[in-house]
Scaffold this motif. Structure first.
Motif, PDB file in Angstrom:
ATOM      1  N   ARG A   1      39.574  80.438  24.200  1.00 20.54           N
ATOM      2  CA  ARG A   1      39.518  81.595  25.101  1.00 20.54           C
ATOM      3  C   ARG A   1      40.361  82.701  24.491  1.00 20.54           C
ATOM      4  N   PHE A   2      39.691  83.754  24.060  1.00 22.10           N
ATOM      5  CA  PHE A   2      40.371  84.931  23.530  1.00 22.10           C
ATOM      6  C   PHE A   2      40.653  85.884  24.690  1.00 22.10           C
ATOM      7  N   TYR A   3      41.888  86.341  24.787  1.00 25.69           N
ATOM      8  CA  TYR A   3      42.298  87.183  25.911  1.00 25.69           C
ATOM      9  C   TYR A   3      43.350  88.186  25.454  1.00 25.69           C
ATOM     10  N   VAL A   4      43.690  89.098  26.341  1.00 23.39           N
ATOM     11  CA  VAL A   4      44.796  90.023  26.138  1.00 23.39           C
ATOM     12  C   VAL A   4      45.843  89.683  27.188  1.00 23.39           C
TER      13      VAL A   4
ATOM     14  N   PHE B   1      39.530  88.290  14.360  1.00 26.39           N
ATOM     15  CA  PHE B   1      38.654  88.772  13.298  1.00 26.39           C
ATOM     16  C   PHE B   1      37.755  87.643  12.795  1.00 26.39           C
ATOM     17  N   LYS B   2      38.310  86.465  12.611  1.00 26.45           N
ATOM     18  CA  LYS B   2      37.549  85.307  12.109  1.00 26.45           C
ATOM     19  C   LYS B   2      36.360  84.988  13.016  1.00 26.45           C
ATOM     20  N   PHE B   3      36.540  85.144  14.327  1.00 24.93           N
ATOM     21  CA  PHE B   3      35.487  84.807  15.279  1.00 24.93           C
ATOM     22  C   PHE B   3      34.714  86.026  15.779  1.00 24.93           C
ATOM     23  N   PHE B   4      34.907  87.176  15.138  1.00 21.64           N
ATOM     24  CA  PHE B   4      34.158  88.393  15.456  1.00 21.64           C
ATOM     25  C   PHE B   4      34.299  88.808  16.921  1.00 21.64           C
ATOM     26  N   ILE B   5      35.509  88.683  17.458  1.00 19.55           N
ATOM     27  CA  ILE B   5      35.751  89.027  18.860  1.00 19.55           C
ATOM     28  C   ILE B   5      35.731  90.541  19.028  1.00 19.55           C
TER      29      ILE B   5
ATOM     30  N   VAL C   1      34.671  80.843  23.087  1.00 24.32           N
ATOM     31  CA  VAL C   1      33.977  80.319  21.912  1.00 24.32           C
ATOM     32  C   VAL C   1      34.006  78.797  22.018  1.00 24.32           C
ATOM     33  N   LEU C   2      32.841  78.169  21.924  1.00 23.66           N
ATOM     34  CA  LEU C   2      32.756  76.718  21.976  1.00 23.66           C
ATOM     35  C   LEU C   2      32.613  76.194  20.552  1.00 23.66           C
ATOM     36  N   LEU C   3      33.546  75.315  20.162  1.00 27.21           N
ATOM     37  CA  LEU C   3      33.577  74.745  18.819  1.00 27.21           C
ATOM     38  C   LEU C   3      33.378  73.234  18.861  1.00 27.21           C
TER      39      LEU C   3
END
Length: 104
Positions: free
Chosen positions: A25-28, A66-70, A77-79
């Motif tokens: 989970r990408f967040y701020v 950057f790696k996951f193009f967010i 992102v499910l990995l």
């Protein structure tokens, strides 16, 4: 189970190595709905649908974003191991998130 937090590619490598189903989970950090979404993510992890939930603050880890193009936050992102299975943007209900994970 608790939600993990990582800030580097090295931390991610440790997770990928386990070859588990992981939800990133990408967040701020200043996001106001974070606590509410965290309860949904903990419930998903406790249900056994994912092995681990990991949070990544995009401001503290630009390299991972950057790696996951967010492009927006929150983004999920499910990995599975080193393979990206899918992306989901925005906050999700527990039902919607469970259905999305099951689709893989």
């Amino acid at each position: 189970m608790a939600i993990s937090q990582i800030q580097s590619l090295a931390d991610l490598g440790d997770i990928v190595f386990r070859n588990q189903l992981v939800l990133l989970r990408f967040y701020v950090a200043c996001g106001q709905q974070r606590d509410q979404q965290n309860s949904v993510l903990v419930a998903l992890q406790n249900s056994g649908l994912v092995d681990q939930v990991v949070e990544i603050d995009v401001e503290a880890s630009i390299e991972l974003a950057f790696k996951f193009f967010i492009k927006s936050v929150p983004t999920l992102v499910l990995l599975q191991g080193n393979e990206v299975l899918g992306y989901a943007d925005g906050e999700q209900s527990e039902t919607a998130l469970a259905s999305w994970v099951r689709s893989f």
